[in-house]
Enzyme design. Structure first.
Site, PDB file in Angstrom:
ATOM      1  N   GLY A  17       0.784  -1.237   0.000  1.00  0.00           N
ATOM      2  CA  GLY A  17       0.000   0.000   0.000  1.00  0.00           C
ATOM      3  C   GLY A  17       0.813   1.283   0.000  1.00  0.00           C
ATOM      4  O   GLY A  17       1.775   1.441  -0.749  1.00  0.00           O
ATOM      5  N   ASP A  63       7.566  -5.964  13.985  1.00  0.00           N
ATOM      6  CA  ASP A  63       6.238  -5.635  14.486  1.00  0.00           C
ATOM      7  C   ASP A  63       6.387  -4.286  15.194  1.00  0.00           C
ATOM      8  O   ASP A  63       7.086  -4.200  16.212  1.00  0.00           O
ATOM      9  CB  ASP A  63       5.763  -6.721  15.463  1.00  0.00           C
ATOM     10  CG  ASP A  63       4.396  -6.420  16.052  1.00  0.00           C
ATOM     11  OD1 ASP A  63       3.963  -5.243  16.027  1.00  0.00           O
ATOM     12  OD2 ASP A  63       3.758  -7.357  16.568  1.00  0.00           O
ATOM     13  N   TYR A 156     -10.387   2.874  15.329  1.00  0.00           N
ATOM     14  CA  TYR A 156      -9.527   3.503  14.324  1.00  0.00           C
ATOM     15  C   TYR A 156      -9.502   5.021  14.526  1.00  0.00           C
ATOM     16  O   TYR A 156      -8.452   5.658  14.492  1.00  0.00           O
ATOM     17  CB  TYR A 156     -10.035   3.127  12.929  1.00  0.00           C
ATOM     18  CG  TYR A 156      -9.101   3.510  11.814  1.00  0.00           C
ATOM     19  CD1 TYR A 156      -7.949   2.778  11.571  1.00  0.00           C
ATOM     20  CD2 TYR A 156      -9.372   4.602  11.003  1.00  0.00           C
ATOM     21  CE1 TYR A 156      -7.081   3.132  10.539  1.00  0.00           C
ATOM     22  CE2 TYR A 156      -8.516   4.958   9.968  1.00  0.00           C
ATOM     23  CZ  TYR A 156      -7.378   4.215   9.745  1.00  0.00           C
ATOM     24  OH  TYR A 156      -6.523   4.569   8.724  1.00  0.00           O
ATOM     25  N   LYS A 160      -6.079   7.097  15.320  1.00  0.00           N
ATOM     26  CA  LYS A 160      -5.569   8.106  14.390  1.00  0.00           C
ATOM     27  C   LYS A 160      -5.705   9.524  14.965  1.00  0.00           C
ATOM     28  O   LYS A 160      -4.883  10.395  14.690  1.00  0.00           O
ATOM     29  CB  LYS A 160      -6.282   7.995  13.031  1.00  0.00           C
ATOM     30  CG  LYS A 160      -5.984   6.684  12.298  1.00  0.00           C
ATOM     31  CD  LYS A 160      -4.498   6.522  11.982  1.00  0.00           C
ATOM     32  CE  LYS A 160      -4.206   5.269  11.180  1.00  0.00           C
ATOM     33  NZ  LYS A 160      -2.781   5.105  10.863  1.00  0.00           N
ATOM     34  N   ILE A 191      -8.188   5.794   0.058  1.00  0.00           N
ATOM     35  CA  ILE A 191      -7.388   5.447  -1.114  1.00  0.00           C
ATOM     36  C   ILE A 191      -7.489   3.937  -1.285  1.00  0.00           C
ATOM     37  O   ILE A 191      -7.000   3.174  -0.444  1.00  0.00           O
ATOM     38  CB  ILE A 191      -5.906   5.832  -0.913  1.00  0.00           C
ATOM     39  CG1 ILE A 191      -5.791   7.307  -0.508  1.00  0.00           C
ATOM     40  CG2 ILE A 191      -5.108   5.547  -2.176  1.00  0.00           C
ATOM     41  CD1 ILE A 191      -4.424   7.694  -0.005  1.00  0.00           C
TER      42      ILE A 191
HETATM   43  N1  LIG Z   1      -5.627   3.372   2.263  1.00  0.00           N
HETATM   44  C1  LIG Z   1      -6.350   4.330   2.820  1.00  0.00           C
HETATM   45  O1  LIG Z   1      -7.462   4.658   2.401  1.00  0.00           O
HETATM   46  C2  LIG Z   1      -5.796   5.085   4.009  1.00  0.00           C
HETATM   47  C3  LIG Z   1      -6.345   6.329   4.320  1.00  0.00           C
HETATM   48  C4  LIG Z   1      -5.850   7.040   5.392  1.00  0.00           C
HETATM   49  C5  LIG Z   1      -4.808   6.536   6.147  1.00  0.00           C
HETATM   50  N2  LIG Z   1      -4.303   5.318   5.845  1.00  0.00           N
HETATM   51  C6  LIG Z   1      -3.189   4.833   6.679  1.00  0.00           C
HETATM   52  O2  LIG Z   1      -2.045   4.653   5.851  1.00  0.00           O
HETATM   53  C7  LIG Z   1      -1.278   3.553   6.343  1.00  0.00           C
HETATM   54  C8  LIG Z   1      -1.078   2.525   5.240  1.00  0.00           C
HETATM   55  O3  LIG Z   1      -2.355   2.045   4.806  1.00  0.00           O
HETATM   56  P1  LIG Z   1      -2.507   1.125   3.507  1.00  0.00           P
HETATM   57  O4  LIG Z   1      -3.829   1.396   2.927  1.00  0.00           O
HETATM   58  O5  LIG Z   1      -1.292   1.267   2.676  1.00  0.00           O
HETATM   59  O6  LIG Z   1      -2.564  -0.342   4.195  1.00  0.00           O
HETATM   60  P2  LIG Z   1      -1.906  -1.773   3.779  1.00  0.00           P
HETATM   61  O7  LIG Z   1      -2.650  -2.818   4.543  1.00  0.00           O
HETATM   62  O8  LIG Z   1      -1.838  -1.903   2.294  1.00  0.00           O
HETATM   63  O9  LIG Z   1      -0.431  -1.675   4.367  1.00  0.00           O
HETATM   64  C9  LIG Z   1      -0.178  -1.686   5.754  1.00  0.00           C
HETATM   65  C10 LIG Z   1       1.058  -2.523   6.025  1.00  0.00           C
HETATM   66  O10 LIG Z   1       1.285  -2.515   7.444  1.00  0.00           O
HETATM   67  C11 LIG Z   1       1.719  -3.812   7.802  1.00  0.00           C
HETATM   68  N3  LIG Z   1       1.473  -4.056   9.232  1.00  0.00           N
HETATM   69  C12 LIG Z   1       0.290  -4.340   9.846  1.00  0.00           C
HETATM   70  N4  LIG Z   1       0.485  -4.505  11.161  1.00  0.00           N
HETATM   71  C13 LIG Z   1       1.822  -4.331  11.380  1.00  0.00           C
HETATM   72  C14 LIG Z   1       2.634  -4.374  12.539  1.00  0.00           C
HETATM   73  N5  LIG Z   1       2.133  -4.666  13.758  1.00  0.00           N
HETATM   74  N6  LIG Z   1       3.964  -4.110  12.415  1.00  0.00           N
HETATM   75  C15 LIG Z   1       4.488  -3.844  11.190  1.00  0.00           C
HETATM   76  N7  LIG Z   1       3.768  -3.798  10.056  1.00  0.00           N
HETATM   77  C16 LIG Z   1       2.453  -4.029  10.160  1.00  0.00           C
HETATM   78  C17 LIG Z   1       0.933  -4.772   6.911  1.00  0.00           C
HETATM   79  O11 LIG Z   1       1.561  -6.059   6.822  1.00  0.00           O
HETATM   80  C18 LIG Z   1       0.918  -3.999   5.598  1.00  0.00           C
HETATM   81  O12 LIG Z   1       2.013  -4.377   4.791  1.00  0.00           O
HETATM   82  C19 LIG Z   1      -2.033   3.007   7.557  1.00  0.00           C
HETATM   83  O13 LIG Z   1      -1.487   3.573   8.740  1.00  0.00           O
HETATM   84  C20 LIG Z   1      -3.456   3.492   7.339  1.00  0.00           C
HETATM   85  O14 LIG Z   1      -4.146   3.620   8.554  1.00  0.00           O
HETATM   86  C21 LIG Z   1      -4.747   4.578   4.781  1.00  0.00           C
END
Ligand SMILES: NC(=O)c1ccc[n+]([C@@H]2O[C@H](COP(=O)([O-])OP(=O)(O)OC[C@H]3O[C@@H](n4cnc5c(N)ncnc54)[C@H](O)[C@@H]3O)[C@@H](O)[C@H]2O)c1
Length: 204
Positions: A17, A63, A156, A160, A191
């Site tokens: 992501g 982690d 969540y 956040k 996203i």
């Molecule tokens: N995608 C969206 O719409 C969105 C919007 C706002 C904020 N965010 C934030 O952006 C960040 C990335 O989101 P994303 O959509 O790319 O998610 P994603 O699930 O594609 O990626 C998140 C990654 O974090 C890793 N992860 C989970 N728990 C973990 C841990 N304990 N230690 C280490 N790694 C860990 C997962 O294995 C994964 O690879 C997150 O913090 C999310 O809350 C996402």
């Protein structure tokens, strides 16, 4: 203008992501990248992709909620690349369910990763950047959900929202100390096209 050329950047959650995209973009702009994630298989694939494009990167399994693993990440980064300038705290998880439905166990688990993980990352990131002595930038991934309330995302929202205000506190501390370390939170909206597989705020 390559603002990050030869800078050293850690990207948590870099296997997927937004973290994956951030790692690849920073590498393309000339930074040396430490990709960390609990997902070793996909994290290593991101490192391979960066190297195939001519960049420098290593993977460290981590982690983010575990303090000893943060110690290892900072030590290994400094040992491998000698410096630390950038930390992108992207690792995060989602959890739906109203305040009446969420269990304490699930709540604690989410807070542990999203909020406690960001706190530890910021604390250890500052340490690594102070040792480097060249200032730096920490980017904490909050969300639009860290600014507003959503009836189906209480844990969540809490995590956040915590990241948002915690980041301000840490940034003010670093400014007051004159460390030259900027700490900002970012607040993406929904996203879905992130190249990620696991987390989607829009899957509520
Ligand atoms: N995608 C969206 O719409 C969105 C919007 C706002 C904020 N965010 C934030 O952006 C960040 C990335 O989101 P994303 O959509 O790319 O998610 P994603 O699930 O594609 O990626 C998140 C990654 O974090 C890793 N992860 C989970 N728990 C973990 C841990 N304990 N230690 C280490 N790694 C860990 C997962 O294995 C994964 O690879 C997150 O913090 C999310 O809350 C996402």
């Amino acid at each position: 203008m390559n603002r990050v050329k030869n800078k050293v950047a850690i990207v948590t959650g870099g296997a997927s992501g937004l973290g994956k995209s951030s790692a690849i973009l920073l590498a393309r702009e000339g930074a040396k990248i430490v990709v960390t994630d609990i997902d070793e298989e996909d994290g290593k694939k991101v490192v391979q992709q960066i190297k195939a494009n001519g960049g420098e990167a290593i993977f460290i399994k981590q982690d983010v909620s575990k303090e000893d693993e943060w110690k290892n990440v900072i030590e290994t980064t400094l040992k491998t690349f000698g410096k630390l300038h950038i930390l992108a705290n992207s690792a995060g998880i989602g959890l739906g369910g109203t305040v009446e439905e969420v269990t304490l166990e699930d709540w604690k688990n989410l807070i542990d990763v999203n909020l406690n993980g960001t706190f530890l990352g910021t604390q250890y990131g500052i340490k690594g950047m102070k040792e480097t002595g060249e200032g730096g930038s920490i980017i904490n991934f909050s969300s639009i959900e860290g600014l507003i309330g959503d009836p189906n995302l209480p844990a969540y929202n809490a995590s956040k929202g915590g990241v948002t205000i915690f980041t301000k506190s840490a940034a003010l501390h670093c400014a007051r100390q004159g460390y030259g370390i900027r700490i900002n939170s970012i607040h993406p909206a929904y996203i879905s096209d992130t190249n990620g597989r696991k987390f989607s705020e829009s899957s509520r």
